[in-house]
Design a protein around this motif. Structure first.
Motif, PDB file in Angstrom:
ATOM      1  N   SER A 236       0.811  -1.221   0.000  1.00 31.73           N
ATOM      2  CA  SER A 236       0.000   0.000   0.000  1.00 31.73           C
ATOM      3  C   SER A 236       0.845   1.272   0.000  1.00 31.73           C
ATOM      4  N   HIS A 237       2.172   1.126  -0.052  1.00 31.80           N
ATOM      5  CA  HIS A 237       3.049   2.296  -0.022  1.00 31.80           C
ATOM      6  C   HIS A 237       2.837   3.124  -1.286  1.00 31.80           C
ATOM      7  N   PRO A 238       2.571   4.424  -1.159  1.00 33.98           N
ATOM      8  CA  PRO A 238       2.266   5.245  -2.340  1.00 33.98           C
ATOM      9  C   PRO A 238       3.393   5.305  -3.368  1.00 33.98           C
ATOM     10  N   ALA A 239       4.634   5.172  -2.933  1.00 36.25           N
ATOM     11  CA  ALA A 239       5.757   5.218  -3.866  1.00 36.25           C
ATOM     12  C   ALA A 239       5.916   3.917  -4.644  1.00 36.25           C
ATOM     13  N   LEU A 240       5.220   2.871  -4.215  1.00 35.14           N
ATOM     14  CA  LEU A 240       5.356   1.552  -4.842  1.00 35.14           C
ATOM     15  C   LEU A 240       4.104   1.115  -5.589  1.00 35.14           C
ATOM     16  N   GLU A 241       3.071   1.938  -5.609  1.00 34.28           N
ATOM     17  CA  GLU A 241       1.768   1.497  -6.097  1.00 34.28           C
ATOM     18  C   GLU A 241       1.767   1.116  -7.571  1.00 34.28           C
ATOM     19  N   ASP A 242       2.690   1.638  -8.363  1.00 36.82           N
ATOM     20  CA  ASP A 242       2.732   1.310  -9.787  1.00 36.82           C
ATOM     21  C   ASP A 242       3.739   0.209 -10.121  1.00 36.82           C
ATOM     22  N   VAL A 243       4.417  -0.317  -9.107  1.00 44.81           N
ATOM     23  CA  VAL A 243       5.439  -1.338  -9.344  1.00 44.81           C
ATOM     24  C   VAL A 243       4.787  -2.726  -9.353  1.00 44.81           C
ATOM     25  N   PRO A 244       4.981  -3.529 -10.411  1.00 44.77           N
ATOM     26  CA  PRO A 244       4.403  -4.874 -10.454  1.00 44.77           C
ATOM     27  C   PRO A 244       4.957  -5.757  -9.330  1.00 44.77           C
ATOM     28  N   LEU A 245       4.093  -6.566  -8.756  1.00 43.59           N
ATOM     29  CA  LEU A 245       4.462  -7.478  -7.675  1.00 43.59           C
ATOM     30  C   LEU A 245       4.419  -8.906  -8.207  1.00 43.59           C
ATOM     31  N   VAL A 246       5.529  -9.615  -8.102  1.00 44.03           N
ATOM     32  CA  VAL A 246       5.611 -11.003  -8.558  1.00 44.03           C
ATOM     33  C   VAL A 246       5.937 -11.884  -7.358  1.00 44.03           C
ATOM     34  N   LEU A 247       5.071 -12.855  -7.090  1.00 38.61           N
ATOM     35  CA  LEU A 247       5.236 -13.729  -5.932  1.00 38.61           C
ATOM     36  C   LEU A 247       6.035 -14.981  -6.294  1.00 38.61           C
ATOM     37  N   GLU A 248       6.941 -15.357  -5.395  1.00 39.46           N
ATOM     38  CA  GLU A 248       7.684 -16.623  -5.481  1.00 39.46           C
ATOM     39  C   GLU A 248       7.471 -17.393  -4.176  1.00 39.46           C
ATOM     40  N   THR A 249       6.253 -17.336  -3.675  1.00 38.65           N
ATOM     41  CA  THR A 249       5.899 -17.947  -2.391  1.00 38.65           C
ATOM     42  C   THR A 249       5.813 -19.464  -2.519  1.00 38.65           C
ATOM     43  N   PRO A 250       5.917 -20.180  -1.388  1.00 34.64           N
ATOM     44  CA  PRO A 250       5.931 -21.642  -1.441  1.00 34.64           C
ATOM     45  C   PRO A 250       4.558 -22.256  -1.685  1.00 34.64           C
ATOM     46  N   THR A 251       4.563 -23.535  -2.033  1.00 37.02           N
ATOM     47  CA  THR A 251       3.347 -24.333  -2.080  1.00 37.02           C
ATOM     48  C   THR A 251       3.434 -25.333  -0.939  1.00 37.02           C
ATOM     49  N   GLU A 252       2.754 -25.034   0.152  1.00 39.46           N
ATOM     50  CA  GLU A 252       2.799 -25.869   1.346  1.00 39.46           C
ATOM     51  C   GLU A 252       1.613 -25.529   2.244  1.00 39.46           C
ATOM     52  N   ASP A 253       1.315 -26.395   3.177  1.00 38.03           N
ATOM     53  CA  ASP A 253       0.201 -26.197   4.111  1.00 38.03           C
ATOM     54  C   ASP A 253      -1.125 -26.021   3.381  1.00 38.03           C
ATOM     55  N   GLY A 254      -1.242 -26.646   2.211  1.00 33.23           N
ATOM     56  CA  GLY A 254      -2.482 -26.565   1.456  1.00 33.23           C
ATOM     57  C   GLY A 254      -2.701 -25.236   0.759  1.00 33.23           C
ATOM     58  N   ARG A 255      -1.670 -24.405   0.708  1.00 41.53           N
ATOM     59  CA  ARG A 255      -1.793 -23.094   0.087  1.00 41.53           C
ATOM     60  C   ARG A 255      -0.715 -22.888  -0.962  1.00 41.53           C
ATOM     61  N   GLY A 256      -1.104 -22.197  -2.029  1.00 40.29           N
ATOM     62  CA  GLY A 256      -0.160 -21.909  -3.104  1.00 40.29           C
ATOM     63  C   GLY A 256      -0.308 -20.486  -3.594  1.00 40.29           C
ATOM     64  N   PHE A 257      -0.094 -20.277  -4.888  1.00 39.37           N
ATOM     65  CA  PHE A 257      -0.106 -18.931  -5.439  1.00 39.37           C
ATOM     66  C   PHE A 257      -1.471 -18.262  -5.329  1.00 39.37           C
ATOM     67  N   ALA A 258      -2.545 -19.016  -5.572  1.00 38.51           N
ATOM     68  CA  ALA A 258      -3.880 -18.411  -5.523  1.00 38.51           C
ATOM     69  C   ALA A 258      -4.146 -17.809  -4.142  1.00 38.51           C
ATOM     70  N   TRP A 259      -3.808 -18.546  -3.084  1.00 37.57           N
ATOM     71  CA  TRP A 259      -4.023 -18.047  -1.724  1.00 37.57           C
ATOM     72  C   TRP A 259      -3.191 -16.793  -1.478  1.00 37.57           C
ATOM     73  N   ASN A 260      -1.938 -16.817  -1.898  1.00 34.76           N
ATOM     74  CA  ASN A 260      -1.039 -15.690  -1.636  1.00 34.76           C
ATOM     75  C   ASN A 260      -1.415 -14.448  -2.441  1.00 34.76           C
ATOM     76  N   ILE A 261      -1.837 -14.617  -3.688  1.00 35.04           N
ATOM     77  CA  ILE A 261      -2.274 -13.467  -4.481  1.00 35.04           C
ATOM     78  C   ILE A 261      -3.528 -12.849  -3.870  1.00 35.04           C
ATOM     79  N   ALA A 262      -4.452 -13.695  -3.449  1.00 38.51           N
ATOM     80  CA  ALA A 262      -5.655 -13.182  -2.781  1.00 38.51           C
ATOM     81  C   ALA A 262      -5.294 -12.450  -1.495  1.00 38.51           C
ATOM     82  N   ARG A 263      -4.315 -12.963  -0.771  1.00 35.97           N
ATOM     83  CA  ARG A 263      -3.874 -12.322   0.472  1.00 35.97           C
ATOM     84  C   ARG A 263      -3.290 -10.936   0.198  1.00 35.97           C
ATOM     85  N   VAL A 264      -2.521 -10.803  -0.856  1.00 33.23           N
ATOM     86  CA  VAL A 264      -1.962  -9.509  -1.217  1.00 33.23           C
ATOM     87  C   VAL A 264      -3.077  -8.506  -1.495  1.00 33.23           C
ATOM     88  N   ARG A 265      -4.076  -8.930  -2.247  1.00 29.20           N
ATOM     89  CA  ARG A 265      -5.186  -8.030  -2.565  1.00 29.20           C
ATOM     90  C   ARG A 265      -5.951  -7.642  -1.300  1.00 29.20           C
TER      91      ARG A 265
END
Length: 289
Positions: free
Chosen positions: A255-284
């Motif tokens: 939510s930092h105003p200086a970063l709002e236009d910078v694309p965010l790319v996740l390299e988060t793990p797939t574990e504990d029943g959670r993967g990219f979909a969970w993490n992208i939703a969490r970011v939003r």
């Protein structure tokens, strides 16, 4: 908000997939990105553990470009092979690294991908200054078309690896004849000693980066939480908000105003029943709070 993940281009199933992708070509990356809820992202053009030509034919490239334009906001990033070492003092490894980087840049141009991301690598005893000079030399020998930009990625800073200090990134960006930019990995920066665990700490690091490198050079953020404490130089990614950076730090980054236009790319793990979909939703979710 531009947020996505580093997705596989494989024809078969992938740990983050619920089912086998529908295509026999690079469109699988687009399909996966959309399935995970992303609108930009990153790929390897081949296994990152080997020296390999991406080997992309013109028909496959056209299908990827069309699918990306139709279904995503972009940008895409190609991550270079893990074997590339720009800082090496060894002539043989330098030539292999140069050749590999050129092939990735050519692939990016063919696929309509804007960025090629690379770690500086390790000086392996040559020293910091010599290592950075070596990296600049390799980068200056590349033929980079106008539509493609090489991004130097921040590092966790273990051993003789360079890129853990913002000063390293600035030295390469300023010293090269190429128009280079930067990708900051939040887990790497945290491991290298840049505290991102509170809103105030994030504000301080953003200001420091702007002072040393310049926010105009920040074109991508690898958004990852960390399984290890700040300054440990240990590179192991955690789910967003569930590592040592935590919810407050992650909320401020997205939510930092200086970063709002910078694309965010996740390299988060797939574990504990959670993967990219969970993490992208969490970011939003964090960005909306």
């Amino acid at each position: 908000m531009r947020v996505g993940a580093h997705v596989s281009i494989s024809k078969g199933s992938h740990p983050n997939d619920d089912e086998k992708p529908p295509y026999g070509d690079l469109r699988n990356a687009v399909h996966r990105q959309v399935t995970f809820g992303g609108n930009c992202g990153q790929i390897f053009t081949h296994s990152p553990q080997v020296w390999q030509d991406p080997g992309i034919d013109s028909d496959e490239a056209e299908k990827f470009r069309s699918a990306s334009a139709e279904r995503l906001d972009g940008p895409w990033v190609i991550h270079s092979s893990y074997l590339v070492n720009l800082c090496t003092p060894k002539d043989g490894l330098r030539e292999k690294s140069l050749d590999s980087m050129q092939k990735e840049i050519d692939a990016a141009s063919q696929l309509g991908i804007e960025y090629v991301n690379v770690h500086l690598g390790a000086h392996t005893g040559a020293g910091v200054d010599r290592g950075l000079d070596n990296a600049i030399s390799v980068l200056d020998d590349l033929s980079i078309p106008e539509a493609v930009t090489v991004l130097i990625e921040s590092d966790a800073g273990s051993g003789t690896k360079l890129g853990g200090d913002f000063e390293h990134l600035a030295t390469v960006v300023e010293g090269s004849e190429q128009d280079l930019d930067v990708c900051v990995d939040t887990a790497h920066a945290f491991a290298a000693g840049y505290d991102l665990s509170t809103a105030a700490a994030v504000d301080s690091v953003v200001a420091e980066f702007d002072d040393i490198v310049g926010l105009e050079h920040l074109k991508c953020i690898h958004l990852n939480d960390s399984k290890h404490a700040c300054g440990t130089n240990k590179d192991e990614h955690a789910h967003i908000g569930e590592g040592h950076i935590g919810v407050e730090g992650m909320r401020r980054i997205v939510s930092h105003p200086a970063l709002e236009d910078v694309p965010l790319v996740l390299e988060t793990p797939t574990e504990d029943g959670r993967g990219f979909a969970w993490n992208i939703a969490r970011v939003r979710e964090l960005a909306a709070e």
